[in-house]
Structure formats: structure tokens, C-alpha cells
Scaffold this active site. Structure first.
Site, mmCIF file in Angstrom:
data_model
loop_
_atom_site.group_PDB
_atom_site.id
_atom_site.type_symbol
_atom_site.label_atom_id
_atom_site.label_comp_id
_atom_site.label_asym_id
_atom_site.label_seq_id
_atom_site.Cartn_x
_atom_site.Cartn_y
_atom_site.Cartn_z
ATOM 1 N N HIS A 1 -26.503 65.679 -50.998
ATOM 2 C CA HIS A 1 -27.513 65.419 -52.023
ATOM 3 C C HIS A 1 -28.001 63.974 -51.759
ATOM 4 C CE1 HIS A 1 -29.754 65.716 -55.607
ATOM 5 N NE2 HIS A 1 -28.829 66.111 -56.465
ATOM 6 N N LYS B 1 -39.995 90.573 -51.274
ATOM 7 C CA LYS B 1 -40.645 91.628 -50.483
ATOM 8 C C LYS B 1 -40.099 91.650 -49.060
ATOM 9 C CE LYS B 1 -45.120 90.904 -52.750
ATOM 10 N NZ LYS B 1 -46.469 90.426 -52.432
ATOM 11 N N ARG C 1 -34.155 72.489 -53.179
ATOM 12 C CA ARG C 1 -32.741 72.629 -53.544
ATOM 13 C C ARG C 1 -32.362 74.064 -53.249
ATOM 14 N NH1 ARG C 1 -29.646 70.771 -58.960
ATOM 15 N NH2 ARG C 1 -29.788 68.827 -57.831
ATOM 16 N N THR D 1 -32.868 66.451 -61.360
ATOM 17 C CA THR D 1 -33.427 66.245 -60.018
ATOM 18 C C THR D 1 -34.850 66.774 -59.977
ATOM 19 O OG1 THR D 1 -31.204 66.468 -59.159
ATOM 20 C CG2 THR D 1 -32.980 66.567 -57.560
HETATM 21 C C1 NCD Z 1 -25.549 67.236 -59.403
HETATM 22 C C2 NCD Z 1 -25.879 68.351 -58.428
HETATM 23 O O1 NCD Z 1 -26.704 69.200 -58.702
HETATM 24 O O2 NCD Z 1 -25.268 68.322 -57.380
HETATM 25 N N1 NCD Z 1 -26.512 67.056 -60.401
HETATM 26 C C3 NCD Z 1 -27.637 66.322 -60.124
HETATM 27 O O3 NCD Z 1 -28.353 66.586 -59.183
HETATM 28 N N2 NCD Z 1 -27.875 65.262 -60.908
HETATM 29 C C4 NCD Z 1 -24.168 67.287 -59.916
HETATM 30 C C5 NCD Z 1 -23.707 68.511 -60.640
HETATM 31 O O4 NCD Z 1 -24.417 69.480 -60.826
HETATM 32 O O5 NCD Z 1 -22.531 68.482 -61.054
#
Ligand code: NCD
Length: 367
Positions: free
Chosen positions: A170, A116, A137, A88
Site C-alpha cells: 500500500h 461478461k 485497489r 483511500t
Molecule cells: C488499510 C488498508 O486498506 O490496507 N486502510 C487504509 O487504506 N487506510 C488498513 C486496513 O484496512 O486495515
């Protein structure tokens, strides 16, 4: 105009339904913050599908690649990744490179001022002082939404793109997954009416949660939700499927469904979400796709996985023409470039450029 969140406290805002949140995340009916897959509709998916194909085609020539890189050199993106990521992160970064967007990243909380004692809100506002996008993320569900909530009240409300929020959503993975599904069935009657198995840890897998919601745009498509009992799909997704009249089956078996599947979407055990002493198995052998299963699959079955994988997807399958996961991974880069150009309105320029190329070459702009 994006609605301001001033009149609502964060808990009040959080309690709103996805439909009620739309004016805060979409501007003039168009995606601004990309936070969850309930923001999308069929028109958006069809547009992104076409745009992804156009960007992919334009990029093939040096002239085309330079045109794309010349579109957004005045944009900067912050990649704020507080959870491990390979695909990603890299696909967003390369998507930015395709469009000429400059990137910076924070991938380690221990080197950010959060150690901090800086609040999450101040961190996000600081990013907004320097960047035009925040791609984030985070292990905590709702943090991407909270970032959007906080920026909507600031003088620099820049788009937040959710690159994975805890166990919850996601959405950009869902875009590339639906793109891969549509593309896989382009010459096999389309995605409508197909049977898709979602298998593995459906309870904590944010990819399958986001993707399930997009299946509702393709009438007649059937879902088989195949998982161990303790990792079955949660009630919120099931009620969504019921409300949208999606045909679904909840099953704790896997192999018996394989001959019916037009697509199989495997996932790994999301054991990073284990709590206390309740440690999950690393994988479930009975929810694994192995080379010995290949003979019972349909000739055009699309085998998918968001990756990374463990034993649930046998690497001996990799060279089978039905294995789509490496293409799926690469599709993410084009689809994310399409999304970012759409949010900023540069998609219009891209489509005009493509129409010109087609006119010169004397072929139709349909792709
Ligand atoms: C996924 C995630 O991070 O949710 N991976 C990704 O973004 N391609 C799936 C996973 O980590 O299993």
C-alpha cells in the site's frame, strides 16, 4: 523512456527483483507507476514531504486553491476500487479535486464488463483510452503490477497508482505514514533514531509491510514488530530489514514495549484474508492500545493507525494530543495530491508559485 515489457512474459516479469523492475516503473529515474515502496528513496520522500506542506499551505487561500485547481483540468483519473475503501478512495478523490483532475470510478465488479468475461488486461486498456491515471485497489497481489506490465506495451502507457494490492503493498499509505512520522518529530529531533512499534496483524497488513521499507531511509530508527505469533511479519520484510541494516526486534508482547516507543502504529486483524475454516479472532485484547496505557507513554509519542479500527485502538484516546490518526488520515489527501503533481511534473509549477508568494511576503521558501 519507460522500458517496454514486450520481451518478457508476465511470469518472467513477475520474477524480477524490485530493483530490476525499476526501469519499467520509473521514467528517467522518476516515479511513473507507483506500485511498491521499494521504488522510493530518501530524496523522493524529502521532496514529497516538502511538496505536501507547500500544497497544504497554498490551499489555505481562495486564490491559492484556484491556482491549484487550474493546474490539471485536462487530466482525468479512474478510481478502480475492487475492495472496500472509505479513506483511500476519498482521499485520492479529494486530492484530484485539489489539482482540478476530473474523476470517475468503478467500485463494483458486478457492473463492469468483467462479468461478461472481459479480461483484466482489456479492462485496464479500456480505462487507458479515457483516462490519464488509473488509481486501483485490488484483492489480488500483483494486479497493479500486471496493469502496468500490460500498459507499458500499449500506445497509452498511463500511470498506475497502487491504492492497495491484496496483502502485499500500500505504497501511497506508506507515503502519508512517513509524512505523518516526519511531521510529528519535526520539533522533537527528527525521525532518525526513534523507536517505532508496529503492532497487530503484521503478516497480512499491507500498510505495515510498505511502511517498514521506508524506515530504512532514517538511520538509527528502531522497529519493534509486535504481533501474535501467527501474524508475525513475514520473512521477505525481515530479510529486507536485515539487508538495509535496520535495527528491529520481533516480539509477541505489546504493553511491555510501550514506555520505549516514540511512535506506535496500530493495525487491525485483516480477517478478510482468512482462508478455509481458519477464522481469525476479530481483535487481540493483548495487542490493543487503551486509555489506561496513556500514562506510560512518552510525552511526544505519536499514536497512529491507518484506520479503520476495531477494539485494538480505544476511542477514549482520540482527544489525547498524542493521537495522530485523524491528522494522518487528512495528511493522505495532501500527500496524494503531491504525488500526482510530482508524477506529471506539475510540482515544478507549484514550487515556483510558492517561491513567488514567499518573495512577495518577504519570508523564506523553506517549509
Ligand atoms: C488499510 C488498508 O486498506 O490496507 N486502510 C487504509 O487504506 N487506510 C488498513 C486496513 O484496512 O486495515
Amino acid at each position: 523512456m519507460l522500458s517496454e515489457t514486450k520481451n518478457l512474459t508476465w511470469p518472467e516479469f513477475q520474477a524480477l527483483s524490485p530493483e530490476e523492475k525499476k526501469p519499467y516503473f520509473n521514467e528517467n529515474g522518476k516515479i511513473f507507476h507507483c506500485l511498491h515502496s521499494q521504488q522510493f528513496d530518501r530524496e523522493f520522500i524529502d521532496h514529497i514531504y516538502k511538496l505536501t506542506n507547500v500544497i497544504r499551505s497554498i490551499s489555505k487561500s481562495k486564490k491559492g486553491a484556484l491556482f491549484l485547481q487550474g493546474l490539471m483540468p485536462h487530466y482525468k483519473a479512474m478510481l478502480y476500487f475492487m475492495q472496500p475503501s472509505t479513506r483511500t478512495y476519498l482521499s485520492f478523490r479529494t486530492a484530484c479535486q485539489i489539482l482540478g483532475i476530473q474523476t470517475s470510478d468503478v467500485r463494483d465488479a458486478s457492473i463492469s464488463s468483467e462479468v461478461k468475461g472481459e479480461t483484466f488486461e482489456d479492462t485496464i486498456r479500456t480505462f487507458s483510452s479515457y483516462f490519464n491515471f488509473i488509481i486501483m485497489r485490488h484483492p489480488k497481489e500483483g494486479y497493479a503490477e500486471q496493469a502496468a506490465y500490460c500498459l507499458n506495451n500499449s500506445e497509452r502507457p498511463i500511470p498506475i497508482l497502487n491504492a492497495g494490492s491484496g496483502k502485499d503493498q500500500h505504497p501511497t499509505q506508506a507515503i502519508l505514514d512517513i509524512y505523518t512520522l516526519i511531521r510529528s518529530f519535526e520539533h522533537h529531533g527528527g525521525l532518525e533514531g526513534k523507536t517505532i512499534i508496529l503492532a497487530g496483524d503484521l503478516l497480512r497488513g499491507r500498510t505495515v509491510r510498505s511502511l517498514s521499507k521506508l524506515i530504512s531511509f532514517f538511520p538509527g530508527t528502531k522497529l519493534i514488530l509486535s504481533s501474535p505469533e501467527k501474524f508475525k511479519m513475514s520473512e521477505d520484510v525481515i530479510s529486507f530489514l536485515k539487508e538495509k541494516k535496520v535495527h528491529y526486534t520481533v516480539s509477541h508482547e505489546f504493553v511491555k514495549h510501550l514506555p520505549d516507543a516514540d511512535a506506535i502504529y496500530m493495525t487491525r486483524v485483516q480477517d478478510e484474508h482468512d482462508t478455509g475454516n481458519d477464522k481469525s479472532e476479530k481483535s487481540f485484547p493483548e495487542f490493543s492500545l487503551r486509555a489506561e496505557h496513556l500514562p506510560i507513554l512518552k510525552e511526544h509519542c505519536a499514536i497512529m493507525h491507518p484506520l479503520p479500527r476495531r477494539e485494538e485502538l480505544d476511542s477514549a484516546i482520540d482527544n489525547d494530543p498524542r493521537a495522530k490518526y485523524w491528522r494522518q488520515e487528512r495528511n493522505g489527501m495532501w500527500a496524494r495530491a503531491a504525488l500526482m503533481s510530482h508524477i506529471t511534473g506539475y510540482d515544478q509549477k507549484i514550487m515556483c508559485y510558492w517561491a513567488d508568494i514567499c518573495k512577495q511576503a518577504n519570508h523564506t521558501a523553506d517549509i
